[in-house]
Design a protein around this motif. Structure first.
Motif, PDB file in Angstrom:
ATOM      1  N   HIS A 221      13.699  17.125 -15.720  1.00 47.84           N
ATOM      2  CA  HIS A 221      12.416  16.431 -15.686  1.00 47.84           C
ATOM      3  C   HIS A 221      12.088  15.759 -14.356  1.00 47.84           C
ATOM      4  N   LYS A 222      12.486  16.386 -13.254  1.00 43.60           N
ATOM      5  CA  LYS A 222      12.027  15.911 -11.946  1.00 43.60           C
ATOM      6  C   LYS A 222      10.520  16.162 -11.881  1.00 43.60           C
ATOM      7  N   GLY A 223       9.800  15.225 -11.320  1.00 44.44           N
ATOM      8  CA  GLY A 223       8.353  15.410 -11.231  1.00 44.44           C
ATOM      9  C   GLY A 223       7.611  15.016 -12.498  1.00 44.44           C
ATOM     10  N   ILE A 224       8.280  14.320 -13.414  1.00 45.89           N
ATOM     11  CA  ILE A 224       7.645  13.940 -14.671  1.00 45.89           C
ATOM     12  C   ILE A 224       6.637  12.810 -14.477  1.00 45.89           C
ATOM     13  N   ALA A 225       6.847  11.970 -13.460  1.00 45.40           N
ATOM     14  CA  ALA A 225       5.924  10.848 -13.230  1.00 45.40           C
ATOM     15  C   ALA A 225       5.333  10.858 -11.827  1.00 45.40           C
ATOM     16  N   HIS A 226       5.902  11.669 -10.941  1.00 45.12           N
ATOM     17  CA  HIS A 226       5.394  11.769  -9.564  1.00 45.12           C
ATOM     18  C   HIS A 226       5.432  13.230  -9.134  1.00 45.12           C
ATOM     19  N   HIS A 227       4.611  13.583  -8.173  1.00 43.61           N
ATOM     20  CA  HIS A 227       4.607  14.957  -7.675  1.00 43.61           C
ATOM     21  C   HIS A 227       5.970  15.301  -7.080  1.00 43.61           C
ATOM     22  N   LYS A 228       6.344  16.559  -7.232  1.00 46.60           N
ATOM     23  CA  LYS A 228       7.585  16.999  -6.595  1.00 46.60           C
ATOM     24  C   LYS A 228       7.370  17.101  -5.085  1.00 46.60           C
ATOM     25  N   PRO A 229       8.386  16.711  -4.309  1.00 47.10           N
ATOM     26  CA  PRO A 229       8.248  16.784  -2.845  1.00 47.10           C
ATOM     27  C   PRO A 229       8.258  18.226  -2.354  1.00 47.10           C
TER      28      PRO A 229
ATOM     29  N   GLU B   1      -1.810   9.807 -13.246  1.00 47.72           N
ATOM     30  CA  GLU B   1      -2.229  11.102 -13.789  1.00 47.72           C
ATOM     31  C   GLU B   1      -1.321  11.574 -14.933  1.00 47.72           C
ATOM     32  N   THR B   2      -0.247  10.831 -15.198  1.00 49.23           N
ATOM     33  CA  THR B   2       0.767  11.325 -16.138  1.00 49.23           C
ATOM     34  C   THR B   2       0.668  10.692 -17.523  1.00 49.23           C
ATOM     35  N   ILE B   3       1.409  11.280 -18.441  1.00 54.40           N
ATOM     36  CA  ILE B   3       1.455  10.796 -19.818  1.00 54.40           C
ATOM     37  C   ILE B   3       2.175   9.456 -19.942  1.00 54.40           C
TER      38      ILE B   3
ATOM     39  N   HIS C 209       0.819  -1.208   0.000  1.00 53.41           N
ATOM     40  CA  HIS C 209       0.000   0.000   0.000  1.00 53.41           C
ATOM     41  C   HIS C 209       0.853   1.259   0.000  1.00 53.41           C
ATOM     42  N   GLU C 210       2.097   1.169   0.494  1.00 53.41           N
ATOM     43  CA  GLU C 210       2.969   2.349   0.492  1.00 53.41           C
ATOM     44  C   GLU C 210       3.145   2.904  -0.922  1.00 53.41           C
ATOM     45  N   MET C 211       3.299   2.030  -1.897  1.00 52.54           N
ATOM     46  CA  MET C 211       3.447   2.459  -3.291  1.00 52.54           C
ATOM     47  C   MET C 211       2.079   2.732  -3.938  1.00 52.54           C
ATOM     48  N   TYR C 212       1.143   1.827  -3.700  1.00 54.02           N
ATOM     49  CA  TYR C 212      -0.173   1.943  -4.344  1.00 54.02           C
ATOM     50  C   TYR C 212      -0.893   3.228  -3.944  1.00 54.02           C
ATOM     51  N   ASP C 213      -0.870   3.558  -2.666  1.00 53.43           N
ATOM     52  CA  ASP C 213      -1.619   4.713  -2.174  1.00 53.43           C
ATOM     53  C   ASP C 213      -0.931   6.040  -2.451  1.00 53.43           C
ATOM     54  N   ASN C 214       0.348   6.017  -2.740  1.00 50.40           N
ATOM     55  CA  ASN C 214       1.090   7.269  -2.887  1.00 50.40           C
ATOM     56  C   ASN C 214       1.546   7.506  -4.331  1.00 50.40           C
ATOM     57  N   VAL C 215       2.721   7.013  -4.676  1.00 50.71           N
ATOM     58  CA  VAL C 215       3.296   7.350  -5.985  1.00 50.71           C
ATOM     59  C   VAL C 215       2.527   6.754  -7.163  1.00 50.71           C
ATOM     60  N   TYR C 216       1.893   5.603  -6.971  1.00 52.75           N
ATOM     61  CA  TYR C 216       1.146   4.990  -8.085  1.00 52.75           C
ATOM     62  C   TYR C 216      -0.042   5.855  -8.491  1.00 52.75           C
ATOM     63  N   GLN C 217      -0.726   6.447  -7.534  1.00 52.90           N
ATOM     64  CA  GLN C 217      -1.875   7.297  -7.848  1.00 52.90           C
ATOM     65  C   GLN C 217      -1.429   8.543  -8.629  1.00 52.90           C
ATOM     66  N   GLU C 218      -0.253   9.058  -8.299  1.00 54.16           N
ATOM     67  CA  GLU C 218       0.283  10.210  -9.025  1.00 54.16           C
ATOM     68  C   GLU C 218       0.698   9.821 -10.446  1.00 54.16           C
TER      69      GLU C 218
END
Length: 203
Positions: free
Chosen positions: A186-194, A76-78, A64-73
């Motif tokens: 391209h930081k933040g290209i697949a996940h939100h920037k921290p 949203e990406t291309i 769930h650590e990956m599924y609930d966080n970075v996977y959801q972001e």
């Protein structure tokens, strides 16, 4: 008795094929080699199967650590959904293709097991608190290998800058001249920037 000794000497002085067929006290050399070969194939097949199984998107988001966080972001990406239908899954960006670098990366990633056991990012709050550290670690890894995984799909040589927007074409030309790498821009290209990124992080 002499005849048996002569046969034994003939077998010992014979070629490799003779020695492979001649049984020793318990096992023949050929039998041992065949057993070793079969065990080696089974080990290699099992090891490689496990390596590939851990490269699937299903495996990556099984916690769930990956599924609930970075996977959801990422969804949203291309890289997840686009007009061509080509999707880059987790391993395409985070795991090298060639075998040697892949094994090294898997060994490095084994620290995530310890994180899972100790629960270092098992809540959204813990994840966000550690997010910048995790991102910096991955950015540094990508920069150190000249964005190798990005270049599996993207390269300056294959870019048609005339089909790009003017700003993007100009930036890519500058990046090529300055020998920059993908992750520099391209930081933040697949996940939100921290949150909490510094100017140095943005450079």
């Amino acid at each position: 008795m002499t005849e048996q000794n002569d046969k034994a000497r003939a077998g010992q002085s014979g070629g490799l094929f003779t020695r492979l067929r001649q049984p020793s006290v318990k096992y023949s050399l050929g039998g041992l080699l065949l057993t070793g070969f079969i065990v080696g194939v089974l080990f290699w097949g099992g090891f490689n199967t496990a390596m590939e199984a851990t490269n699937t998107e299903k495996f990556c988001i099984s916690c769930h650590e990956m599924y609930d966080n970075v996977y959801q972001e990422y969804k949203e990406t291309i890289h997840y959904s686009n007009r061509t239908g080509v999707r880059a899954v987790c391993a395409d960006c985070h795991v090298p293709k060639d075998w040697t670098h892949k094994v090294i990366r898997k060994i490095q990633a084994s620290r995530e097991l310890w994180g899972k056991i100790t629960g270092t990012i098992d809540t959204r709050e813990k994840f966000e608190a550690k997010r910048l550290t995790l991102a910096r670690r991955e950015w540094a890894r990508m920069k150190a290998v000249d964005s190798r995984e990005c270049r599996n799909c993207h390269s300056f040589e294959s870019m048609n800058t005339e089909a790009q927007k003017k700003r993007a074409a100009r930036q890519h030309e500058m990046a090529r001249e300055d020998r920059m790498t993908c992750i520099d821009c391209h930081k933040g290209i697949a996940h939100h920037k921290p949150q909490g990124m510094t100017e140095e992080d943005e450079e």
